[in-house]
Structure formats: C-alpha cells, structure tokens
Design a protein around this motif. Structure first.
Motif, short mmCIF file in Angstrom:
data_model
loop_
_atom_site.label_atom_id
_atom_site.label_comp_id
_atom_site.label_asym_id
_atom_site.label_seq_id
_atom_site.Cartn_x
_atom_site.Cartn_y
_atom_site.Cartn_z
N THR A 17 0.83 -1.21 0.00
CA THR A 17 0.00 0.00 0.00
C THR A 17 0.86 1.25 0.00
O THR A 17 0.58 2.22 -0.72
CB THR A 17 -0.93 0.00 1.22
OG1 THR A 17 -1.73 -1.19 1.21
CG2 THR A 17 -1.86 1.22 1.20
N GLU B 129 -7.50 -5.55 -0.13
CA GLU B 129 -6.26 -6.30 0.10
C GLU B 129 -6.14 -7.48 -0.85
O GLU B 129 -5.07 -7.74 -1.40
CB GLU B 129 -6.22 -6.79 1.55
CG GLU B 129 -4.93 -7.51 1.91
CD GLU B 129 -4.75 -7.71 3.40
OE1 GLU B 129 -3.83 -8.45 3.79
OE2 GLU B 129 -5.52 -7.12 4.19
N SER C 162 -7.73 7.96 0.44
CA SER C 162 -8.44 6.71 0.72
C SER C 162 -7.48 5.60 1.14
O SER C 162 -7.74 4.87 2.11
CB SER C 162 -9.23 6.28 -0.52
OG SER C 162 -9.89 5.05 -0.30
N GLU C 163 -6.36 5.48 0.43
CA GLU C 163 -5.39 4.44 0.75
C GLU C 163 -4.69 4.71 2.08
O GLU C 163 -4.37 3.78 2.83
CB GLU C 163 -4.36 4.31 -0.37
CG GLU C 163 -4.88 3.64 -1.63
CD GLU C 163 -5.25 2.19 -1.39
OE1 GLU C 163 -4.37 1.31 -1.50
OE2 GLU C 163 -6.42 1.92 -1.05
N SER D 241 -14.75 -3.83 2.61
CA SER D 241 -14.06 -3.08 1.56
C SER D 241 -12.55 -3.19 1.72
O SER D 241 -11.82 -3.35 0.72
CB SER D 241 -14.49 -1.61 1.59
OG SER D 241 -15.84 -1.48 1.21
N ASP D 242 -12.06 -3.12 2.96
CA ASP D 242 -10.62 -3.23 3.19
C ASP D 242 -10.10 -4.61 2.81
O ASP D 242 -9.02 -4.75 2.23
CB ASP D 242 -10.29 -2.95 4.65
CG ASP D 242 -10.37 -1.47 4.99
OD1 ASP D 242 -10.50 -0.65 4.06
OD2 ASP D 242 -10.29 -1.11 6.18
N ARG E 187 -6.10 1.86 9.14
CA ARG E 187 -6.89 0.77 9.71
C ARG E 187 -6.08 -0.52 9.78
O ARG E 187 -6.20 -1.30 10.73
CB ARG E 187 -8.17 0.57 8.89
CG ARG E 187 -9.17 1.71 9.04
CD ARG E 187 -10.51 1.37 8.39
NE ARG E 187 -10.43 1.27 6.94
CZ ARG E 187 -10.62 2.29 6.11
NH1 ARG E 187 -10.86 3.50 6.58
NH2 ARG E 187 -10.57 2.11 4.80
N ARG F 6 -7.03 3.51 4.69
CA ARG F 6 -6.99 2.04 4.76
C ARG F 6 -5.73 1.58 5.46
O ARG F 6 -5.75 0.63 6.27
CB ARG F 6 -7.07 1.45 3.34
CG ARG F 6 -7.11 -0.08 3.32
CD ARG F 6 -7.48 -0.60 1.95
NE ARG F 6 -6.41 -0.48 0.98
CZ ARG F 6 -5.51 -1.43 0.74
NH1 ARG F 6 -5.53 -2.56 1.44
NH2 ARG F 6 -4.59 -1.26 -0.18
#
Length: 293
Positions: A74, A169, A105-106, A164-165, A112, A109
């Motif tokens: 990422t 992935e 957005s990334e 979504s995560d 998280r 993510r």
C-alpha cells in the motif's frame, strides 16, 4: 537338632534371603517405573505446551508478516502517486484530483491496517457490509498505474457482501502479482454469476505473463510457496485466499491460456433485482435494486 535339620536350615535361609531380596527389588522396580511414568507424563505435557506455544508464536508471526506485506504494498502505491503528483507537469487537473483522492483513501486504509496490527493476531476485521467493487478497483488501479502498470477495468456497478478493506487487500495482492510477474496491461473483468448459495460477484484478474510454474501450481495458495523465478515471499496469495473465504467467497487459479485469478464473492444485491437487458446480459436494476442488509 539333627544334622539333617541343620543342613535343611542351611539351604533354606539363603532361599528366603534371596526371595526377600527379589521381592524388595521388584517393589523398588515398580516404584521406579511409576516414578518414571510420572516424569515422562510431565515431560510430555511440558513438550505439548512448548509445541502449542511455538504454533501460537508462528501464527502470530504469520499475521504480522501478512500485515507488513500489505502495508508495504500500500505504501508503495501511495509513494508512486505522490512522486507522480510532484514530478508531473502534464497531469490534467481531473487526474490530479483523482490521484489525491486515492491517496487519502489508501492512507485511511493503511491506518486501519496498522490499527488492526496493534490489536493482535485475532483482531484483523472482516466486517460484513456492502462493497462497491468499482470504487475499490478505481483506487487500486490509480495506485498501480502511478507505479507504471496499466490496469484495464470496465465499470460494472457490482456490489458485493464483505469488507471493503479485505476486498482491497485481496485485489491488491492480485494486481501486485500481475505487475511483478506479468507483461503488458492487467485486465480486470467483473460479472455476476449464479452460485450454489445465490448470486455471486466474480472478479477476474488476467495478465500475459509466463504463468504459474507447474511445479507450484497446485500449491500456489500455501504459505511460503512461490515459483522458482519469483522474488516474493509466498505470503500474498495465501492471505488473499483466507480473506476471501472469511467473506464467504473463494479464490482460485483458472486453467486458461492467460494467467487468470478468479475471486468470487457473495452479491449484496438480492436475487430478482438483477434484470436482463435486451442483449441478454445481467445488469443491476435501477427500479427495484434492493441491497441486502
């Protein structure tokens, strides 16, 4: 006492002594065996506990390595996009805004992912929700294109059930593998299909690379398994399959001329809300498209 009585006593006494000694030795031997068994049982229990600790430690290490694998990937996409924004003077305003939105957005993510890593081995969430497959692919495509990989994807309006995560992935692993081992553009096709448990969303990631080596083809999703010419760690595909299965889906390598990985996820659209257009292709209806809770 007669001579015979004395002679009889002479040989009887040694027999009694020997018998007593043997009985004592047998008693001691039995006690020793019991003690030995107890020691062995204790050692076996301790060995089992050590083995269980080693398995637990290995699993924790695997989870940490899996998280770092995704964090590294990422970060690479975010860095490439950042460099593109800083160095490119020809990037049109719309593309620049899209890249900046993708980076935000990334980064969220990534935050998280790191938060889940701090929580421990069993806290990586796979929440059940509605996943906008196009939105996930849009961000990942921008990130990989910033690194020099062309991703061809036609919007599908598909909605899947899952996280979504987690979907990001899984697809990031497949796009990353296609970029490293493939050649030319990476094609991503999304369609609906009927499964044993209802409507499914099928995502196919294809590239024109040399394909998966036959020697590892049947074990490509196992931890640590990678092709003889691969510079990877053999982590990504194992993690991707586990995440997909936790969402009620599947991940497989298709038998096709092109290297094709197929992700199948439960559809978030209730069956019956899919309508057929005049050409016969399935599309999500705008009038009665009810999203599953």
């Amino acid at each position: 006492m007669s001579f015979h009585s004395q002679g009889h006593l002479v040989w009887v006494l040694p027999v009694i002594v020997v018998a007593t000694s043997l009985a004592a030795a047998a008693f001691l031997l039995q006690g020793g065996v019991r003690i030995y068994r107890r020691v062995c049982a204790a050692e076996a229990k301790e060995a089992d506990e050590i083995y269980a600790d080693l398995l637990s430690a290995r699993e924790v290490q695997r989870v940490h390595r899996a998280r770092m694998h995704e964090v590294t990937s990422t970060l690479a996409g975010i860095r490439s996009a950042s460099e593109l924004l800083c160095d490119s003077e020809t990037l049109d305003p719309e593309r620049r805004v899209a890249m900046m939105s993708m980076m935000g957005s990334e980064l969220r993510r990534l935050e998280r992912l790191v938060r889940a890593q701090r929580g421990g081995a069993d806290t990586v969430p796979v929440d059940v929700g509605v996943v906008d497959v196009d939105a996930v692919l849009h961000n990942l495509s921008l990130a990989h294109e910033a690194s020099g990989t062309t991703v061809v994807h036609t919007p599908s309006n598909a909605l899947a059930t899952g996280s979504s995560d987690a979907v990001a992935e899984v697809l990031n692993v497949l796009l990353d593998n296609a970029a490293k081992h493939g050649s030319g553009a990476v094609d991503v096709a999304v369609r609906h299909a009927s499964g044993d448990s209802g409507q499914m969303v099928v995502i196919e990631v294809c590239d024109d690379g040399s394909g998966v080596a036959p020697v590892v083809r049947d074990r490509i999703f196992e931890w640590g398994i990678r092709g003889p010419d691969s510079g990877g760690q053999g982590i990504g595909l194992n993690v991707a399959r586990k995440l997909t299965e936790r969402m009620g889906g599947s991940l497989r390598l298709a038998v096709r001329p092109r290297t094709t990985f197929v992700v199948t996820l439960p559809s978030a659209v209730i069956e019956g809300s899919l309508q057929r257009d005049a050409a016969g292709t399935e599309q999500e209806g705008a009038s009665d498209g009810v999203v599953a809770a």
